[in-house]
Design a protein around this motif. Structure first.
Motif, PDB file in Angstrom:
ATOM      1  N   PRO A   1      82.301 -29.805 -51.119  1.00  0.00           N
ATOM      2  CA  PRO A   1      81.856 -29.249 -49.843  1.00  0.00           C
ATOM      3  C   PRO A   1      81.317 -27.829 -50.036  1.00  0.00           C
ATOM      4  CG  PRO A   1      84.209 -28.997 -50.037  1.00  0.00           C
ATOM      5  CD  PRO A   1      83.779 -29.722 -51.272  1.00  0.00           C
ATOM      6  N   MET A   2      80.746 -27.263 -48.974  1.00  0.00           N
ATOM      7  CA  MET A   2      80.255 -25.896 -49.017  1.00  0.00           C
ATOM      8  C   MET A   2      81.265 -24.916 -48.428  1.00  0.00           C
ATOM      9  SD  MET A   2      76.188 -26.563 -48.236  1.00  0.00           S
ATOM     10  CE  MET A   2      75.806 -24.840 -47.960  1.00  0.00           C
ATOM     11  N   ARG A   3      82.477 -25.418 -48.156  1.00  0.00           N
ATOM     12  CA  ARG A   3      83.579 -24.545 -47.733  1.00  0.00           C
ATOM     13  C   ARG A   3      84.848 -24.970 -48.455  1.00  0.00           C
ATOM     14  NH1 ARG A   3      86.532 -23.620 -41.767  1.00  0.00           N
ATOM     15  NH2 ARG A   3      87.921 -21.982 -42.525  1.00  0.00           N
ATOM     16  N   HIS A   4      85.619 -23.966 -48.884  1.00  0.00           N
ATOM     17  CA  HIS A   4      86.956 -24.207 -49.419  1.00  0.00           C
ATOM     18  C   HIS A   4      87.855 -23.094 -48.911  1.00  0.00           C
ATOM     19  CE1 HIS A   4      90.243 -25.306 -52.003  1.00  0.00           C
ATOM     20  NE2 HIS A   4      90.247 -24.117 -52.585  1.00  0.00           N
ATOM     21  N   GLY A   5      88.691 -23.414 -47.938  1.00  0.00           N
ATOM     22  CA  GLY A   5      89.537 -22.392 -47.346  1.00  0.00           C
ATOM     23  C   GLY A   5      88.700 -21.297 -46.706  1.00  0.00           C
ATOM     24  N   ALA A   6      88.891 -20.067 -47.172  1.00  0.00           N
ATOM     25  CA  ALA A   6      88.158 -18.923 -46.621  1.00  0.00           C
ATOM     26  C   ALA A   6      86.821 -18.690 -47.308  1.00  0.00           C
ATOM     27  CB  ALA A   6      89.016 -17.664 -46.745  1.00  0.00           C
ATOM     28  N   LEU A   7      86.472 -19.524 -48.284  1.00  0.00           N
ATOM     29  CA  LEU A   7      85.232 -19.361 -49.045  1.00  0.00           C
ATOM     30  C   LEU A   7      84.147 -20.267 -48.491  1.00  0.00           C
ATOM     31  CD1 LEU A   7      83.551 -18.450 -51.570  1.00  0.00           C
ATOM     32  CD2 LEU A   7      84.605 -20.382 -52.783  1.00  0.00           C
ATOM     33  N   PHE A   8      82.975 -19.671 -48.239  1.00  0.00           N
ATOM     34  CA  PHE A   8      81.806 -20.411 -47.781  1.00  0.00           C
ATOM     35  C   PHE A   8      80.675 -20.214 -48.785  1.00  0.00           C
ATOM     36  CE2 PHE A   8      84.356 -19.537 -44.106  1.00  0.00           C
ATOM     37  CZ  PHE A   8      84.254 -20.672 -43.320  1.00  0.00           C
ATOM     38  N   LEU A   9      80.110 -21.309 -49.272  1.00  0.00           N
ATOM     39  CA  LEU A   9      78.961 -21.223 -50.171  1.00  0.00           C
ATOM     40  C   LEU A   9      77.667 -21.239 -49.366  1.00  0.00           C
ATOM     41  CD1 LEU A   9      79.949 -23.804 -52.958  1.00  0.00           C
ATOM     42  CD2 LEU A   9      80.423 -21.333 -52.885  1.00  0.00           C
ATOM     43  N   ALA A  10      76.648 -20.523 -49.874  1.00  0.00           N
ATOM     44  CA  ALA A  10      75.338 -20.513 -49.227  1.00  0.00           C
ATOM     45  C   ALA A  10      74.260 -20.323 -50.288  1.00  0.00           C
ATOM     46  CB  ALA A  10      75.253 -19.399 -48.180  1.00  0.00           C
ATOM     47  N   GLY A  11      73.107 -20.907 -50.049  1.00  0.00           N
ATOM     48  CA  GLY A  11      71.986 -20.740 -50.971  1.00  0.00           C
ATOM     49  C   GLY A  11      72.208 -21.431 -52.297  1.00  0.00           C
ATOM     50  N   ASP A  12      71.673 -20.825 -53.360  1.00  0.00           N
ATOM     51  CA  ASP A  12      71.700 -21.447 -54.684  1.00  0.00           C
ATOM     52  C   ASP A  12      73.103 -21.654 -55.231  1.00  0.00           C
ATOM     53  OD1 ASP A  12      68.989 -21.418 -54.521  1.00  0.00           O
ATOM     54  OD2 ASP A  12      68.639 -20.032 -56.183  1.00  0.00           O
ATOM     55  N   ALA A  13      74.094 -20.996 -54.689  1.00  0.00           N
ATOM     56  CA  ALA A  13      75.473 -21.254 -55.103  1.00  0.00           C
ATOM     57  C   ALA A  13      75.880 -22.679 -54.774  1.00  0.00           C
ATOM     58  CB  ALA A  13      76.428 -20.269 -54.434  1.00  0.00           C
ATOM     59  N   ALA A  14      75.237 -23.264 -53.755  1.00  0.00           N
ATOM     60  CA  ALA A  14      75.599 -24.600 -53.299  1.00  0.00           C
ATOM     61  C   ALA A  14      74.559 -25.656 -53.637  1.00  0.00           C
ATOM     62  CB  ALA A  14      75.821 -24.598 -51.790  1.00  0.00           C
ATOM     63  N   HIS A  15      73.318 -25.254 -53.819  1.00  0.00           N
ATOM     64  CA  HIS A  15      72.266 -26.256 -54.024  1.00  0.00           C
ATOM     65  C   HIS A  15      71.030 -25.634 -54.671  1.00  0.00           C
ATOM     66  CE1 HIS A  15      70.876 -24.261 -50.378  1.00  0.00           C
ATOM     67  NE2 HIS A  15      71.975 -24.658 -49.758  1.00  0.00           N
ATOM     68  N   ILE A  16      70.338 -26.456 -55.427  1.00  0.00           N
ATOM     69  CA  ILE A  16      69.077 -26.080 -56.054  1.00  0.00           C
ATOM     70  C   ILE A  16      68.059 -27.171 -55.728  1.00  0.00           C
ATOM     71  CG2 ILE A  16      67.850 -25.700 -58.242  1.00  0.00           C
ATOM     72  CD1 ILE A  16      69.708 -23.457 -57.729  1.00  0.00           C
ATOM     73  N   VAL A  17      66.842 -26.776 -55.399  1.00  0.00           N
ATOM     74  CA  VAL A  17      65.757 -27.738 -55.210  1.00  0.00           C
ATOM     75  C   VAL A  17      64.636 -27.402 -56.185  1.00  0.00           C
ATOM     76  CG1 VAL A  17      66.207 -28.301 -52.794  1.00  0.00           C
ATOM     77  CG2 VAL A  17      64.802 -26.317 -53.345  1.00  0.00           C
ATOM     78  N   PRO A  18      63.921 -28.402 -56.691  1.00  0.00           N
ATOM     79  CA  PRO A  18      62.746 -28.087 -57.497  1.00  0.00           C
ATOM     80  C   PRO A  18      61.747 -27.323 -56.633  1.00  0.00           C
ATOM     81  CG  PRO A  18      62.809 -30.425 -56.946  1.00  0.00           C
ATOM     82  CD  PRO A  18      64.118 -29.849 -56.521  1.00  0.00           C
ATOM     83  N   PRO A  19      60.963 -26.434 -57.208  1.00  0.00           N
ATOM     84  CA  PRO A  19      60.107 -25.560 -56.397  1.00  0.00           C
ATOM     85  C   PRO A  19      58.893 -26.238 -55.779  1.00  0.00           C
ATOM     86  CG  PRO A  19      59.746 -25.163 -58.735  1.00  0.00           C
ATOM     87  CD  PRO A  19      60.909 -26.113 -58.641  1.00  0.00           C
ATOM     88  N   THR A  20      58.706 -27.512 -56.051  1.00  0.00           N
ATOM     89  CA  THR A  20      57.503 -28.195 -55.580  1.00  0.00           C
ATOM     90  C   THR A  20      57.331 -28.105 -54.071  1.00  0.00           C
ATOM     91  OG1 THR A  20      58.127 -29.800 -57.293  1.00  0.00           O
ATOM     92  CG2 THR A  20      56.147 -30.265 -56.019  1.00  0.00           C
TER      93      THR A  20
END
Length: 394
Positions: free
Chosen positions: A278-297
């Motif tokens: 998930p993008m949350r674990h307890g008090a930690l929230f992931l956002a941006g490249d910490a959670a996902h990468i997309v090809p630049p196309t």
């Protein structure tokens, strides 16, 4: 020697995602501390993408950092797809009523830094040994070293905005975290050159020799890419060789308008699709490249990060203003619904526009059939356009 810092939200990472979050929180009266393993000069010097969705522009407007963007940004109402010399324009404005804006991520970062420094944001740069701790308790902390002293940030929440290689995602136990990845068997060799762009809109080209992209950062600065081997090296590519290869892939009509010159930046970037759940674990929230990468196309990396931040800022604001935690509790699910849709689009466009070494003649024909279908179908073109200008924020 040690120091303890108290705040409401500790933001790890001072790229555009972390900076935008700190700005939106400050506007809502929420205190934050931002830390980064690099310094401001290094962060501002990173060359990144530059196509902004309308939702991203709106977020920067809401954050009060869009004045220079509106003066210098280049609105684009469409872009071209090219396949073996044939061209098809995706008319964004006609198909969706929306447009995109070309404005470099480097410039977005500079604008956000200027605003955050002017407003007195607390930063810690060049930090080491960053360790989020006690994330599932009522007293989360972030430990790190700064200027030869130990620092502990005591906070309510931690926002992990520190990119793919950062520490935030690694703080989620392996028993909790699931990751999904597709590594593409090629890279993008890109250059920057102070010459006018070959076209006033972007051109994505699929040629038998590989993909090419004609892009820009301003009316006098161009950004060009060509598909290359994953283990290739920039030393193998003189400027002359690059220009020759780009001209072949863009085709003679476009190449005739190409203004070449010495590059001042040249690099190779690998391509991958990646999602962490998930993008949350307890008090930690992931956002941006910490959670996902997309090809630049599909030009979605920065835009997807901004969408995360908008969701997270709204959730934190609802918590602190009204003690309403419904958006915080739903953050991961809401963000991931959009993330997977954007991953699908970026994967789709990458699959269409690149030469894959493992493709059979059948799969190569399917690429051509897909391009021909797009060229003749308004519905198919509208689907591309809707995704390119940006899907709605939940």
């Amino acid at each position: 020697m040690s120091e303890t810092v108290k705040t409401q939200v500790c933001i790890i990472g001072s790229g555009p995602a972390g900076l935008l979050l700190s700005q939106l929180l400050a506007m809502a009266g929420i205190d934050s501390v931002v830390l980064d393993r690099r310094d401001r000069a290094y962060i501002e010097g990173r060359i990144r993408a530059g196509v902004l969705e309308q939702g991203t522009v709106q977020a920067l407007e809401e954050a009060g950092v869009a004045d220079r963007l509106h003066r210098e940004g280049l609105p684009h109402d469409g872009f071209d797809l090219a396949f073996d010399g044939d061209r098809h324009r995706i008319d964004l404005k006609a198909l969706t009523g929306k447009s995109v804006t070309v404005y470099g991520q480097t410039e977005v970062t500079k604008d956000l830094f200027d605003r955050r420094f002017a407003d007195g944001q607390r930063f810690f740069f060049n930090v080491e040994d960053v360790t989020p701790a006690d994330l599932t308790t009522d007293a989360p902390r972030v430990h790190f070293r700064h200027e030869d002293r130990a620092v502990t940030v005591e906070c309510d929440y931690v926002a992990g905005c520190d990119g793919f290689h950062g520490v935030s995602r690694k703080a989620i136990p392996e028993t909790v975290l699931r990751t999904f990845e597709r590594v593409y068997p090629f890279g993008w060799l890109g250059i920057m050159v102070d010459r006018p762009p070959v076209s006033h809109e972007l051109i994505y080209a699929n040629h038998a020799r590989g993909f090419a992209l004609a892009s820009m950062r301003s009316k006098t600065r161009s950004r060009y890419y060509i598909q290359c081997e994953l283990d290739d090296h920039v030393d193998n590519w003189s400027d002359d060789r690059f220009w020759e290869e780009l001209a072949v892939r863009l085709g003679p009509e476009t190449a005739a308008k190409l203004e070449t010159g010495p590059s001042f930046e040249k690099s190779i970037a690998p391509l991958r699709s990646f999602v962490a759940e998930p993008m949350r674990h307890g008090a930690l929230f992931l956002a941006g490249d910490a959670a996902h990468i997309v090809p630049p196309t599909g030009a979605k990396g920065l835009n997807l990060a901004v969408a995360d931040i908008r969701l997270l800022a709204r959730a934190l604001t609802a918590h602190y203003r009204g003690r309403d935690d419904r958006l915080l509790d739903g953050y991961s699910a809401a963000a991931l619904r959009r993330v997977w849709k954007v991953e699908r689009f970026s994967w789709q466009l990458s699959t269409l526009m690149h030469q894959f070494p493992e493709n059979s003649p059948f799969e190569t024909r399917m690429q051509r059939a897909e391009f021909d279908y797009l060229s003749g179908s308004e519905a198919a073109s509208r689907s591309i356009a809707e995704n390119y200008v940006g899907l709605p924020l939940e």
